[in-house]
Write a protein that holds these residues in place. Structure first.
Motif, mmCIF file in Angstrom:
data_model
loop_
_atom_site.group_PDB
_atom_site.id
_atom_site.type_symbol
_atom_site.label_atom_id
_atom_site.label_comp_id
_atom_site.label_asym_id
_atom_site.label_seq_id
_atom_site.Cartn_x
_atom_site.Cartn_y
_atom_site.Cartn_z
ATOM 1 N N ASN A 197 -9.164 1.519 3.766
ATOM 2 C CA ASN A 197 -8.427 0.884 2.534
ATOM 3 C C ASN A 197 -8.945 -0.609 2.806
ATOM 4 O O ASN A 197 -8.643 -1.312 4.004
ATOM 5 C CB ASN A 197 -7.091 1.101 2.801
ATOM 6 C CG ASN A 197 -6.212 0.242 1.777
ATOM 7 O OD1 ASN A 197 -6.278 -0.803 1.571
ATOM 8 N ND2 ASN A 197 -5.408 0.864 0.970
ATOM 9 N N GLN A 207 -1.777 8.215 -2.366
ATOM 10 C CA GLN A 207 -2.924 7.584 -3.085
ATOM 11 C C GLN A 207 -3.565 8.976 -4.011
ATOM 12 O O GLN A 207 -4.109 9.905 -3.331
ATOM 13 C CB GLN A 207 -4.002 6.982 -2.019
ATOM 14 C CG GLN A 207 -3.443 5.715 -1.288
ATOM 15 C CD GLN A 207 -3.175 4.835 -1.986
ATOM 16 O OE1 GLN A 207 -3.978 4.362 -2.989
ATOM 17 N NE2 GLN A 207 -2.387 3.716 -1.957
ATOM 18 N N ASN A 208 -3.746 8.799 -5.147
ATOM 19 C CA ASN A 208 -4.274 9.430 -6.381
ATOM 20 C C ASN A 208 -3.947 11.015 -5.843
ATOM 21 O O ASN A 208 -4.518 11.918 -5.761
ATOM 22 C CB ASN A 208 -5.848 9.569 -5.926
ATOM 23 C CG ASN A 208 -6.594 8.313 -6.365
ATOM 24 O OD1 ASN A 208 -6.136 7.697 -7.189
ATOM 25 N ND2 ASN A 208 -7.510 7.591 -5.279
ATOM 26 N N ILE A 238 0.860 -1.462 -0.111
ATOM 27 C CA ILE A 238 -0.016 -0.102 0.026
ATOM 28 C C ILE A 238 1.009 1.300 0.009
ATOM 29 O O ILE A 238 1.672 1.538 0.982
ATOM 30 C CB ILE A 238 -0.964 -0.141 1.356
ATOM 31 C CG1 ILE A 238 -1.914 -1.182 1.124
ATOM 32 C CG2 ILE A 238 -1.631 1.428 1.433
ATOM 33 C CD1 ILE A 238 -2.689 -1.299 2.431
#
Length: 543
Positions: A268, A254-255, A250
């Motif tokens: 998540n 993120q984005n 992970i």
């Protein structure tokens, strides 16, 4: 009149000294010849001095002056050290010293700790570059300019110097040779006895714990502990909070947004999938309540007894336990295996050494002799200081063999078979790690004792740089920081409750309530602030 003038003169002298003392915290310093061509510590070595050095780690148990290496360094530099280590809660100890303006000469602390910027903002520590310009320009000949650039503040100054730092250039130079301390460990003999199962899926993980408990209910008359991790505290637990996401690949970005693991990745799906696996294990009696209360010393003691089957723990802190187990039975040591993976089965992305390093060392404005302090710091990060700290004294702890420093047979034997004795009596190999340069020592090759070798070698194929995400520490006392701290404290309670939830419904409610709590508190403000900091750091790295 003569008496009157004498009194006036005395009062003026007292007033002048008071004004001088109050106008600057800097004490008198050693008189040394300032030169960029020669290190200042050599000119000052004839004058003995002792510095108080605070280490923000309650587990540190070494002393200065007991070992060959520490005696040799004191003999060479004239500097001896008194280590100041908190007996209990580290934050309480350091906060009290900050509040009372009672910081000792040196401070070594994790770079991520909020007190680092707090001490800088409160003008309690020196800018190292300013001290060096004034008292030891040779400093600029030995520092790593990439690290200086990374730690340079907006005002252009650098206040702390890191240890264990790896720059992006190091990842190119040592590709495939770097390790990670993030490991999922199992006891070798037990793991092999139950068929060396795949534990990378939730089902395989729980099944392996169950089988181990069935086959090995006790260890030397004491109950087996099927699974354990790091010490649980007020803000959670390090392995499940920070290392598990790396096992699941992970990415913290993120984005385009930075999502701090410390906030609990409860939105998540991959992470929640494994929290459910831990909950399943708990409901089946495979997670002892001991893991929620045991302190680090107790964890290490139980590991040395071989009482754990599976252990989510940092490999570097298993050395003593591994040596103890190996001496009793080489098959009873802990080995690293592929642990939790995401639902796609992607390879782990374990944290390797980052550019921020592990700790930073600062010099307090209470320092009794700032000149000697910066000179000693210069010595420690120089080639000569690194050689002395890592290899010790030539002819006594190591010899040059074909141009390569090589430990004597006696030191090598202790290094391989009794590292505890090696550290206390000899003191080589970063026993005094405050300014260790592990990238530098890598060039001499890595050789591990049989008891600890396998986890290090296993981790090499997974070591990943997370340099862009190092040091995203929010300003102490800011709105975002207060939100961050409150979410962390809530996460500390939520994590335990999730693992111990009595039903799926209870588990889901805890997740939903926590997600709402974060949202209502303002987690988006934290994400926005840390994302902005991340972008600045990526620009520093040319990313």
């Amino acid at each position: 009149m003569k008496k009157f003038l004498t009194v006036v003169l005395m009062l003026c002298m007292v007033a002048t000294s008071v004004v001088f003392a109050g106008g600057s915290k800097e004490p008198a310093t050693s008189s040394v010849a300032v030169s960029s061509d020669a290190p200042g510590w050599k000119a000052a070595a004839a004058n003995p001095i002792e510095f108080d050095w605070y280490l923000h780690f309650s587990w540190f148990a070494r002393h200065w002056g007991d070992s060959v290496v520490s005696k040799y360094i004191t003999e060479k530099t004239g500097v001896s050290l008194n280590f100041v280590v908190p007996a209990g809660n580290e934050a309480e100890k350091l906060n009290a010293m900050i509040a009372g303006d009672a910081l000792p000469d040196f401070i070594t602390i994790g770079w991520w700790e909020g007190q680092v910027n707090q001490m800088i903002d409160a003008d309690l520590v020196y800018a190292l570059d300013e001290l060096a310009e004034k008292y030891d320009p040779y400093f600029f000949n030995v520092v790593n300019n990439d690290l200086m650039g990374w730690y340079r503040k907006d005002n252009g100054h650098v206040y702390g110097y890191p240890n264990s730092s790896y720059t992006p250039a190091d990842y190119v130079t040592y590709e495939g040779q770097l390790t990670s301390n993030e490991t999922f460990l199992v006891r070798k003999d037990m793991y092999e006895a139950i068929g060396s199962p795949d534990m990378s899926t939730p089902e395989g993980f729980v099944a392996a714990l169950k089988k181990a408990k069935e086959m090995f209910p006790t260890v030397n008359g004491q109950p087996l502990i099927p699974f354990a991790a790091n010490e649980f505290g007020d803000i959670g637990e390090a392995s499940i909070t920070k290392i598990l996401p790396h096992f699941l690949a992970i990415n913290p970005e993120q984005n385009g947004k930075f999502i701090d693991y410390n906030l609990g990745l409860t939105e998540n799906t991959e992470y929640v999938r494994w929290l459910k696996a831990l909950n399943t294990a708990s409901r089946e009696g495979l997670i002892s309540t001991d893991i929620f209360v045991d302190k680090r010393s107790q964890i290490e003691e139980k590991a040395a007894q071989g009482r754990y089957f599976a252990l989510f723990f940092q490999n570097c802190d298993m050395v003593t336990a591994q040596n103890t187990l190996y001496a009793a039975d080489p098959n009873s040591i802990y080995i690293a295996v592929d642990g939790p993976k995401n639902s796609k089965g992607e390879a782990h992305k374990l944290g390797g050494g980052g550019i921020a390093g592990w700790t930073v060392t600062l010099i307090s404005k209470n320092c009794k002799d700032p000149a000697r302090a910066i000179q000693f710091l210069t010595y420690l990060i120089s080639e000569e200081g690194l050689m002395d700290c890592y290899f010790g004294k030539e002819g006594e702890t190591y010899n040059m063999v074909n141009g390569v420093p090589t430990f004597t047979p006696e030191v090598y034997d202790l290094k391989m078979n009794n590292n505890e004795k090696q550290e206390t009596e000899i003191g080589t190999q970063w026993t005094y790690w405050m300014l260790q340069n592990t990238a530098w020592s890598d060039k001499f090759g890595k050789e591990y004792a049989p008891a600890v070798e396998q986890p290090y070698l296993w981790s090499m194929k997974y070591a990943t740089s997370y340099a862009a995400y190092d040091g995203l520490t929010l300003p102490v006392g800011s709105d975002e920081d207060l939100i961050y701290q409150e979410i962390q404290r809530e996460w500390g309670k939520v994590l335990v409750n999730l693992i111990q939830a009595k039903s799926d419904a209870e588990f889901n409610k805890i997740i939903n309530d926590f997600n709402k709590f974060k949202k209502d508190l303002g987690v988006d403000k934290v994400i926005e602030a840390q994302t902005a900091m991340m972008k600045v750091q990526k620009a520093k790295l040319g990313m």
